[in-house]
Design a protein around this motif. Sequence first.
Motif, PDB file in Angstrom:
ATOM      1  N   SER A 106       0.831  -1.201   0.000  1.00 38.98           N
ATOM      2  CA  SER A 106       0.000   0.000   0.000  1.00 38.98           C
ATOM      3  C   SER A 106       0.864   1.248   0.000  1.00 38.98           C
ATOM      4  CB  SER A 106      -0.966   0.021   1.184  1.00 38.98           C
ATOM      5  OG  SER A 106      -0.263   0.072   2.398  1.00 38.98           O
ATOM      6  N   ILE A 108       0.370   5.138   1.005  1.00 35.32           N
ATOM      7  CA  ILE A 108      -0.470   6.107   1.700  1.00 35.32           C
ATOM      8  C   ILE A 108       0.046   7.495   1.333  1.00 35.32           C
ATOM      9  CG2 ILE A 108      -1.315   6.947   3.925  1.00 35.32           C
ATOM     10  CD1 ILE A 108      -2.141   4.052   3.349  1.00 35.32           C
ATOM     11  N   PRO A 116      -3.280  10.875   6.662  1.00 33.63           N
ATOM     12  CA  PRO A 116      -3.571   9.999   5.513  1.00 33.63           C
ATOM     13  C   PRO A 116      -4.760  10.532   4.712  1.00 33.63           C
ATOM     14  CG  PRO A 116      -3.200   8.703   7.474  1.00 33.63           C
ATOM     15  CD  PRO A 116      -3.259  10.149   7.917  1.00 33.63           C
ATOM     16  N   GLU A 119      -5.290   6.136  -0.095  1.00 32.94           N
ATOM     17  CA  GLU A 119      -4.611   4.849   0.009  1.00 32.94           C
ATOM     18  C   GLU A 119      -4.694   4.141  -1.332  1.00 32.94           C
ATOM     19  OE1 GLU A 119      -4.440   0.639   2.463  1.00 32.94           O
ATOM     20  OE2 GLU A 119      -6.063   2.046   2.878  1.00 32.94           O
TER      21      GLU A 119
END
Length: 162
Positions: A106, A108, A116, A119
């Motif tokens: 992932s 971010i 954040p 994503e």
Amino acid sequence: MLKPNYLSPVETRFTIKRLPNVSFFTQSVSLPGLSIGETNIPTPFKNIHLHGDKLEYDMLNIQVAMDENMNSFIEVKNWIVGLSKPNNFEQYANLSAGDGLYSDASLIILNSSKNPNIEVSFKDLFPMNLGEIAFDTRETDVPVPVCTMSFRFSEYDIKLSS
């Protein structure tokens, strides 16, 4: 009038589940592009171009700083060796029985407040290329060696954090 903030290319966190050292030392990552092919229909006058039906993702490329034990390099090297079983079938079997053949990852992306915001989830990632590490005794400064790593994956999804 709403004035949106620009995306910051330096406010990111990148993780690959099975590669903790690569995740920690990642210096840059590029969000892969994607494309579809096309279908050409010939006619007596001109070709008619239609969209294709197969989605293709570019490779996920990252640059990783090397620690003095080269842990990141070794993690990816062992994964590639296991996938390609160059010497015996046990190399592949050990990989399959251990952490598995694939991993998720992932990216971010943080907003202007360093929270954040987006994503990007990569599914079924596996290494395709492990770049070189340059050693040069002529250097007067001691730069941190960097290695480029390339990965294929089945798909990625982008979600806006709430």
